[in-house]
Design an enzyme around this catalytic site. Sequence first.
Site, PDB file in Angstrom:
ATOM      1  CG  ASN A 161      -0.190   0.472   2.468  1.00 32.03           C
ATOM      2  OD1 ASN A 161       0.709   0.938   2.862  1.00 32.03           O
ATOM      3  ND2 ASN A 161      -0.241  -1.170   3.002  1.00 32.03           N
ATOM      4  CG  PHE A 213      -1.663   5.923  13.203  1.00 31.10           C
ATOM      5  CD1 PHE A 213      -0.811   5.301  14.133  1.00 31.10           C
ATOM      6  CD2 PHE A 213      -1.590   7.421  12.848  1.00 31.10           C
ATOM      7  CE1 PHE A 213       0.167   6.094  15.284  1.00 31.10           C
ATOM      8  CE2 PHE A 213      -0.495   8.111  13.144  1.00 31.10           C
ATOM      9  CZ  PHE A 213       0.609   7.369  13.812  1.00 31.10           C
ATOM     10  CE  LYS A 227      -7.404  -2.520  15.263  1.00 28.93           C
ATOM     11  NZ  LYS A 227      -6.770  -2.607  13.850  1.00 28.93           N
TER      12      LYS A 227
END
Length: 409
Positions: free
Chosen positions: A213, A326, A344
């Site tokens: 990516n 992020f 998370k």
Amino acid sequence: MVSAGLENKNLLLIVSGGIAAYKSVFLLRKLVKSGASVQVVGTANSLNFIGKSTWEALSGKTPLFDSFETFDSSKITHITLAQDVDAVIVAPATANIIAKASCGIADDLASTILAAATVPVLFAPAMNTAMFGNPANLENIERLKKRKNVFFAEPESGCLACGTVGKGRMVEPEEIIFKLDEIFYPLKRSGVKWLVTGGATREYLDPVRFVTNGSSGKTGFAVSEAAFKTGGDVTFVGVNAEPSFNPGYSVVKTVTAAETAGTVEKYVKNADIFVMSAAIADYSPEKSGQKIKKGEESLSVEFFRTSDILAESVKWTKPDAVRIGFAAETENLEENARKKLERKNLDFVVANLVSSEFNPFGADTNSVRIVFADRIEEFENITKTQLADIIVEYALKTYEVKHNERKNR
Ligand code: CTP
């Protein structure tokens, strides 16, 4: 640099008469941008360099120059200004104001405030090299440094306004803000252990082809730099990304999601703060041992889920470690970021919107939301360096709170 640590701070900026006063104009802007409320006090000589209206426009408050100017008739001006603020900054600090502060001379508003100040006072000296090196000035500085509430942003060496080259140039506003952060958050920043990841994974289809990516790793480098500048003990996991310069911190290189997971597991155990900015593949293809040859019209490759490194890391981190994630989202930014925060188990998530018009990957500026459990902070059009400073400040503050809570339990 703007500083997340200066929000809601009440500051007093004393400007004395030196050409470096122009830098204090920028300093004032940055302090205000950081959320601080700033009252400017100038010496009479300072008016030869910067006029009242500049200070007034930028601080939103009437600057004060005279001991008998009324600031609030119910209060004694110099005592209130010296004691009801969080800190006093003297920038530029000329040899004259340093001498007066050192000897306790109080013959104008600025020096009277310094004589009455019990809060932290930060001096940013600015003067000609010979004046700086004059034994009287050096003795005055030494005497001031012995006081518990006095700090110095040491002047730099360089080309001075008088044409000479040497020590005496006032440091840049960023450096003064950096010092202020150190004064307000004296937690042992030096020695705080950071693990920062950055870059993009490569998942190989065959020995020569991979899926990746567009993440450049720039945010990861910037956070590592900013953390290192606070005296942090930084390890950067460069996922197909490494700084173009030789950094003072350690760099561990990885390529794939699996390799990055193994590296994080190994290093995160010691980390006080874990910043997971690398863009990790969620799926990895079954890898062919040989180069895939062209053949049929279409090609199907099966992909398998990788582990979620950030979510897993909670098993490996210390109980008071700060974990930061992020989120780059194409829709429902805040909602998706909040879900990641919860799923998370993170302290905060740095979220930005990716659209067909704007892709933050590789860009130098960005608009982000920092999503905490109890609030969202917005930052528009900031550079990656500014973002890194903000992330580091918030991370250190969060760490301080968690660390102290644990100690007091
Ligand atoms: N992350 C991770 N391991 C993965 C995927 C993501 O550690 N396998 C981390 C990223 O580094 C980032 C955060 O998790 O800090 C969020 O990543 P993101 O790709 O935005 O979200 P995902 O959790 O993968 O969810 P989705 O792709 O469904 O949005």
